[in-house]
Structures are given as structure tokens and as C-alpha cells.
Design an enzyme around this catalytic site. Structure first.
Site: not given
Ligand code: NAD
Ligand code: WQD
Length: 366
Positions: A197, A128, A36, A156, A314, A160, A249, A88, A62
Site C-alpha cells: 500500500n 500489485s 492525463l 482490477y 477486503d 494485473k 496492511r 486502478k 497507451i
Molecule cells: P495513478 O492513477 O496516479 O497513475 C496512473 C497514471 O496512468 C495516471 O497518470 C493516468 O492518467 C494514466 N493513465 C490511465 N490510463 C491511461 C491510458 N489509457 N493511457 C495513458 N495513460 C493512462 O495511479 P498510481 O497509484 O500512481 O498507480 C500507478 C500504477 O501502480 C498503476 O498501474 C496501478 O495499478 C499500480 N498500483 C497502484 C497501487 C496504489 O495503491 N496506488 C498499488 C499497487 C499497484
Molecule cells: C486499506 C485498509 C480498508 C478506506 C487497495 C487495492 C489494492 C492496491 C491498494 C492497487 C483496508 C480500510 C479504507 C476507508 C477503511 N491498489 N479502509 N476506511 O484495500 O488494502 O488496497 O489499494 O493495486 O489493489 O485493493 O487499500 O487504502 O483502500 O484500504 O477502514 O474509508 O483501510 O478496509 O483495511 P486496500 P485501502
């Protein structure tokens, strides 16, 4: 009877909660492990509200291998893991890299060790698109295929890509060890899912991304502008080589993304491919201005923005080539950007304080 039983780490988080829901709807049993850190236990109630089934929930970190062992001991039927739990935030990862490596990499090692002890052999990992880094350095690699060279440009992303390697080495070792013992080894399988995204929410408006804390991503920030928590959106750069100067994106509806996990897991169970990476994206790029327009339509008024300089780190274009997932997994996205914006707005209107409030009354009354 359940078709299988899945441990979902990070299952109360944004993407994990939608995947837990998709698994329950497909008759899997679901056990969530989450500490959480970035989510709320209320998610478990919302999942049950939507599908009428309740996942088991454990507040376990974890990096606590003994805690994970106990979960597997309590649920000997678990035969698959989907691993979301991670930190993340790209910016934060540069400030506290050791914490990112501890949770994301060491936490994954604890999970793999605990799985191995309990003979759980299928893992789907949340990777990711960020592992590709700036793919525009290879002009023939946009949209990005899985064979694009890996080259993350932030901490980050490096956690990954490191976990991808750790999983690959472990699965291969387990396969080889099994063969040495006269077994086939094909039970050991991993899917490395590289998401682009994620966007959107559940169309009911009861489940979405928890907007507490300071968001980093474009859509949650736009939602805060729409709800009046933020005066305007800052657009990071309009001098990119795109149709309108803003960065491109690939925004994928979180419901489509969740289904991608289900089909990847089913593929591991049926085809035993070893380790396989798949891009989960739409294949369609949208600019920041496209997103502002689409979300303004959903909200019904123009949302204010101001163009400022580029954000450090970016890149111009992160659009998926999802052909491999389309053909091998027989999966493709079905929902549109308009669906994602409509659903995000419904969720935001109903839950301006995220999960810190009761679900919408009309939904509970149904
Ligand atoms: P999120 O933060 O909503 O979910 C991650 C969950 O992991 C959370 O509920 C958090 O409480 C839990 N967590 C964190 N550290 C923990 C620990 N030590 N032990 C147990 N639980 C823990 O994020 P999300 O957007 O749902 O992302 C989920 C996965 O997808 C992550 O691995 C993230 O890196 C990856 N991902 C996310 C995005 C994105 O843009 N949201 C994009 C690509 C990859
Ligand atoms: C999207 C676009 C910004 C905010 C990130 C992580 C990536 C993945 C997804 C986990 C970009 C622009 C954003 C703002 C803006 N996460 N932007 N004004 O950067 O593509 O990816 O989240 O794995 O690893 O890097 O996503 O939503 O932050 O940005 O103009 O206030 O929106 O420059 O072009 P991003 P984002």
C-alpha cells in the site's frame, strides 16, 4: 551524460511521478507518456522544481500504438520502459470490466508491440499485492512471499495478473526467437513489481497523490478528514482477527517505492534475469487504527472516525515478505509510517486542491 533513457508510462500519476523524479536524480533521461486521465501535466513542473531537470512529456494514450511508435521514433535512445499507466479503482473495475481489460491489458499489449518494433527490451511493470487475493487462505503465507499462489479476487487484480502472464510469455518468446537466430536473447528482461500500500508524499510538500475525485484508499480519505473535506473516517470493520479488530496492511512510503523501481531496472540491466517478480513492501503490518493514530499525531489532533461494517472484498492481512527484494535487489525501505504521515500532511496542507493550484511560495522562492 545520461546513464540510460526510460519511457515512463503513467509518469504524471502518483507513483509514476516519484519514480520519474528518482530516475532523473539518478541521471537517467526520462520521457513520460500519459493521457492525463487521472493526473495533471503540472506534475512535470513540480518534478523540475524539485530536481532541476525536466522530463519530456507526451499526452498519448497507451492503447494508441501509433502514438507510442512516434514517441519511440522521437527518442531512439530509449532503452527501458517502466509501465505504470492503468486504471486502478477496484470497485469501478467490477462495473466496467471491459474498459479495465482494454486499458490495462490491451494497452500493455500495444506497449509491448511498440517496444518490440523499436528493439526496447527491458520492462518494469506495476503489478500489485492484489494479485495474491486473500493470502490468509494459506496460513503459512503471511507475510506474503512471491511464491504465494496468485488468486486475485477482483477484476482490477485479474487485469494485473493477466498482464504479468502476457509479459512473461512475450519475454520468453523473444528470448527463444533470439536464440533461434543465434543470439543470446538475454537482453529481454522484465520486473513484475508487486506493490503493497503506497503512502506519503515528497517531504517538500510539492508533490503527492492528487486528491481530486472521490478517493478510495485509506490515507487520502484520512487526509480529507484532516483538511475538513470529510466529516469522519468510516472504519470498515473492527471484527477481524487482529490486535484491535481492524484489517492489516503494509504501508510503504512512495519515495521508498520509487527507489525500488530504480534498483529493479538497474538489476535487469546488469543481471539479465529474464522475468522476475518482487514484492515491494516494508514487511511490517499496520491496522486501520494504527494508521488513524499515526496520522492524528502528524496532524496534531485526534481525527474522528466511526466503525461500520466490512467493505466487500477486503481481506484481513496483506503484509509483504520483502526478503527477495532485500537480498537480490539490495533494496529495503528506509522511511517509516510516521515519515509517510508527516509528508502526506505537509502535501495536503500545501495543496488542498491538488495540482490545480500554484506550488507553495516558499518553495518557489528558494
Ligand atoms: P495513478 O492513477 O496516479 O497513475 C496512473 C497514471 O496512468 C495516471 O497518470 C493516468 O492518467 C494514466 N493513465 C490511465 N490510463 C491511461 C491510458 N489509457 N493511457 C495513458 N495513460 C493512462 O495511479 P498510481 O497509484 O500512481 O498507480 C500507478 C500504477 O501502480 C498503476 O498501474 C496501478 O495499478 C499500480 N498500483 C497502484 C497501487 C496504489 O495503491 N496506488 C498499488 C499497487 C499497484
Ligand atoms: C486499506 C485498509 C480498508 C478506506 C487497495 C487495492 C489494492 C492496491 C491498494 C492497487 C483496508 C480500510 C479504507 C476507508 C477503511 N491498489 N479502509 N476506511 O484495500 O488494502 O488496497 O489499494 O493495486 O489493489 O485493493 O487499500 O487504502 O483502500 O484500504 O477502514 O474509508 O483501510 O478496509 O483495511 P486496500 P485501502
Amino acid at each position: 551524460m545520461a546513464v540510460g533513457s526510460v519511457l515512463v508510462t503513467g509518469g504524471t500519476g502518483y507513483i509514476g511521478s516519484f519514480t520519474a523524479l528518482a530516475l532523473l536524480e539518478a541521471d537517467y533521461k526520462v520521457v513520460i507518456v500519459d493521457n492525463l486521465y487521472n493526473s495533471s501535466e503540472e506534475v512535470v513542473n513540480r518534478i523540475e522544481l524539485i530536481c532541476g531537470k525536466r522530463p519530456a512529456f507526451y499526452n498519448v494514450d497507451i492503447t494508441d500504438e501509433a502514438g507510442l511508435d512516434k514517441v519511440f521514433d522521437d527518442h531512439p535512445d530509449i532503452d527501458n520502459v517502466i509501465h505504470f499507466a492503468a486504471l486502478k479503482a477496484v470497485g469501478e473495475s467490477a462495473e466496467i470490466p471491459l474498459e479495465y481489460y482494454r486499458v490495462n491489458v490491451y494497452g500493455s499489449i500495444c506497449l509491448l508491440r511498440s517496444m518490440t518494433k523499436h528493439n526496447v527490451t527491458n520492462i518494469v511493470f506495476s503489478s500489485s499485492a492484489t494479485v495474491y487475493g486473500d493470502a490468509t487462505r494459506f496460513p503459512n503465507m503471511i507475510p506474503i512471499p512471491e511464491h504465494c499462489p496468485i488468486g486475485p479476487t477482483n477484476t482490477y487484480g485479474r487485469t494485473k495478473s493477466t498482464v504479468e502472464l502476457v509479459i512473461t510469455d512475450h519475454i520468453e518468446a523473444q528470448r527463444n526467437n533470439a536464440k533461434k537466430q543465434g543470439q543470446s536473447g538475454e537482453l529481454w528482461n522484465a520486473a513484475l513489481l508487486r506493490y503493497f500500500n503506497p503512502a506519503g508524499a515528497h517531504p517538500s510538500g510539492v508533490m503527492g497523490e492528487n486528491p481530486l475525485g472521490v478517493p478510495y484508499n485509506l490515507l487520502p480519505l484520512l487526509a480529507q478528514v484532516a483538511i475538513g473535506k470529510r466529516e469522519k473516517l468510516l472504519v470498515f470493520g473492527d471484527d477481524y482477527e487482529s490486535k484491535d479488530g481492524t484489517a492489516i496492511r503494509d504501508y510503504i512510503h512512495v519515495l521508498d517505492l520509487a527507489k525500488g523501481h530504480l534498483v529493479a531496472l538497474n538489476y535487469l540491466r546488469e543481471h539479465h534475469p529474464g522475468v522476475r517478480a518482487w514484492n515491494l513492501g516494508t514487511g511490517k503490518g499496520s491496522t486501520v487504527f494504527d494508521m488513524i493514530k499515526a496520522f492524528s499525531v502528524a496532524v496534531g489532533r485526534e481525527l474522528p472516525y466511526q466503525v461500520v461494517g466490512r467493505r466487500t472484498g477486503d481481506v484481513l492481512d496483506l503484509t509483504a515478505n520483502p526478503t527477495l527484494a532485500n537480498t537480490e535487489l539490495k533494496w529495503k525501505t528506509e522511511l517509516t509510517l510516521e515519515d509517510a504521515c508527516r509528508d502526506l500532511w505537509e502535501w495536503t496542507k500545501n495543496n488542498p486542491e491538488g495540482y490545480n493550484q500554484s506550488p507553495p511560495k516558499e518553495f518557489v522562492d528558494e
